[in-house]
Design an enzyme around this catalytic site. Structure first.
Site, mmCIF file in Angstrom:
data_model
loop_
_atom_site.group_PDB
_atom_site.id
_atom_site.type_symbol
_atom_site.label_atom_id
_atom_site.label_comp_id
_atom_site.label_asym_id
_atom_site.label_seq_id
_atom_site.Cartn_x
_atom_site.Cartn_y
_atom_site.Cartn_z
ATOM 1 N N ASP A 170 36.666 96.601 62.247
ATOM 2 C CA ASP A 170 35.155 96.996 62.845
ATOM 3 C C ASP A 170 35.289 98.372 62.495
ATOM 4 O O ASP A 170 34.054 98.934 62.374
ATOM 5 C CB ASP A 170 35.305 96.570 64.418
ATOM 6 C CG ASP A 170 33.878 96.531 64.827
ATOM 7 O OD1 ASP A 170 32.983 96.361 63.973
ATOM 8 O OD2 ASP A 170 33.392 96.682 66.201
ATOM 9 N N HIS A 253 28.335 94.258 58.414
ATOM 10 C CA HIS A 253 27.978 93.609 59.842
ATOM 11 C C HIS A 253 27.102 92.299 59.566
ATOM 12 O O HIS A 253 26.795 91.399 60.099
ATOM 13 C CB HIS A 253 27.382 94.616 60.700
ATOM 14 C CG HIS A 253 28.714 94.872 61.758
ATOM 15 N ND1 HIS A 253 29.525 96.055 61.267
ATOM 16 C CD2 HIS A 253 29.190 94.769 62.716
ATOM 17 C CE1 HIS A 253 30.284 96.176 62.064
ATOM 18 N NE2 HIS A 253 30.303 95.429 63.055
ATOM 19 N N HIS A 256 29.066 89.357 58.715
ATOM 20 C CA HIS A 256 29.625 89.092 60.068
ATOM 21 C C HIS A 256 28.624 88.277 60.779
ATOM 22 O O HIS A 256 29.034 87.045 61.283
ATOM 23 C CB HIS A 256 30.055 90.122 61.029
ATOM 24 C CG HIS A 256 30.110 89.724 62.680
ATOM 25 N ND1 HIS A 256 29.283 89.623 63.183
ATOM 26 C CD2 HIS A 256 31.243 89.546 62.912
ATOM 27 C CE1 HIS A 256 29.441 89.165 64.345
ATOM 28 N NE2 HIS A 256 30.820 89.040 64.247
ATOM 29 N N HIS A 270 35.633 89.354 66.735
ATOM 30 C CA HIS A 270 34.491 90.064 65.968
ATOM 31 C C HIS A 270 34.927 90.622 64.460
ATOM 32 O O HIS A 270 34.578 90.614 63.646
ATOM 33 C CB HIS A 270 33.584 91.077 66.852
ATOM 34 C CG HIS A 270 32.840 92.220 66.332
ATOM 35 N ND1 HIS A 270 31.426 91.674 65.969
ATOM 36 C CD2 HIS A 270 32.667 93.204 65.933
ATOM 37 C CE1 HIS A 270 30.789 92.835 65.404
ATOM 38 N NE2 HIS A 270 31.647 93.659 65.359
HETATM 39 ZN ZN LIG Z 1 31.188 95.901 64.874
#
Ligand SMILES: [Zn+2]
Length: 366
Positions: A170, A253, A256, A270
């Site tokens: 992340d 992201h 993601h 995540h």
């Molecule tokens: Zn994130």
């Protein structure tokens, strides 16, 4: 052009930092409510009570385990009942978000004590509200970041290493995405363009991780706190938040969001899905091959996904992957914050290129 950057008011990190709890809480009020993750309540309650002793009255409560609006309101009610001036979130992302949400319903100072390092949520002003069936309901955009974020690295080092790996991914996305936003001065999460400080911290986050994260993962295996682990935790928790919240997000992201739409990825964290998003974004944005190779090696060293199968995506057909691509191309997504306007076909090609490179990379290691 107005620029802006936001930060937690105070950040404290180190082995044994939890013992400083009372000292930092005392100036904020007389009574605090600690919302604790049910899975760690038995371990954390005595530690918190001991650290607060003689400095502040501490009320502890476990929450249901899901950060629903009902859970947030229940915490707010409890804080009101005990006339608390401070709400403390103790645990993983759900406990952190429940405390943040509660503070939006009941005005209180907010302290966050993350017990894992799986994402850059602790220092951020935002919280995710979930439905009872564990699907996402909405985001709460808090007006301010937490008053205090306290990270005890001795606790982080004892948590399963998989959480740290996810937090590293992340945080690794931060510079790639902030760099994209810097190119166009794209608006950040304050509605203004990022301050130079934010981009500089995003870059520092990247450099810190490349230098320290592979060793930090090894040290987390051993449950030991080292300078490499400390620097990695700071990059994942503080630098990454300032970098993304004040710098901005981008394709990593975006991918993601798309991958999260595929049911077979639901059991992954995540950061693990962001990790695959980073790899795809490297091909999308045509990064130099030396950089691409170094990031695959970094992913391997930090035990992150290298190909779609690592996220349990076995069907790499166009039809199946387009479910993810269409989701990431929803108009609101940060997918579109990149300096170049890419088409869905570009996103599909980038995913396939990243997957192929990853599979060959793994074959080369055998
Ligand atoms: Zn994130």
């Amino acid at each position: 052009m107005i620029r802006s950057a936001i930060f937690p008011h105070r950040y404290i990190q180190g082995a044994g930092a939890i013992n400083e709890l009372g000292t930092h809480l005392k100036p904020l009020g007389k009574t605090a409510l600690a919302v604790i993750d049910p899975g760690i309540a038995a371990m954390m309650k005595p530690i918190l009570e001991n650290a607060a002793k003689g400095q502040i009255d501490l009320v502890c409560m476990e929450f249901s385990g899901e950060s629903t609006e009902a859970a947030m309101k229940a915490v707010a009610e409890e804080a009101k009942k005990h006339n608390c001036q401070i709400i403390i979130g103790v645990g993983g992302g759900k406990a952190v978000d429940t405390a943040k949400g509660a503070a939006s319903f009941y005005p209180a100072k907010l302290m966050i004590i993350p017990t894992i390092c799986a994402s850059d949520a602790p220092c951020s002003k935002n919280a995710v509200v979930y439905n009872e069936d564990h699907t996402i309901n909405r985001d709460i955009h808090g007006l301010f970041n937490p008053d205090i974020v306290l990270v005890d690295t001795a606790i982080i080092a004892k948590a399963p290493v998989r959480f740290l790996s996810a937090g590293i991914a992340d945080a690794l996305a931060t510079w790639f995405e902030a760099e994209s936003c810097m190119a166009t001065r794209h608006k950040n999460f304050t509605g203004y363009t990022g301050a130079r400080t934010a981009y500089a911290i995003a870059r520092l986050c990247f450099d810190t991780l490349l230098e320290n994260a592979p060793q930090a993962v090894e040290h987390c295996d051993l449950g030991i706190v080292t300078p490499q682990l400390e620097d990695t935790v700071e990059a994942c928790t503080l630098m990454s938040t300032v970098g993304f919240e004040s710098g901005g997000l981008g394709a990593a992201h975006g991918f993601h969001q798309g991958l999260a739409e595929l049911p077979e990825t639901h059991k992954f964290l995540h950061g693990e899905k962001v990790a695959m998003g980073i790899l795809a974004s490297l091909f999308l944005t045509q990064k130099p091959i030396e950089l691409i190779e170094s990031i695959y090696a970094f992913h391997h060293a930090t035990r992150l996904p290298l190909c779609l199968a690592d996220l349990n995506i076995r069907d790499a057909s166009t039809e199946h992957l387009m479910i993810a691509v269409e989701r990431m191309n929803a108009p609101v997504e940060c997918t579109h914050w990149e300096p170049i306007k890419y088409e869905p076909a570009d996103h599909l090609a980038a995913l396939l290129a990243a997957d192929s490179f990853g599979r060959k990379f793994k074959e080369g290691m055998e």
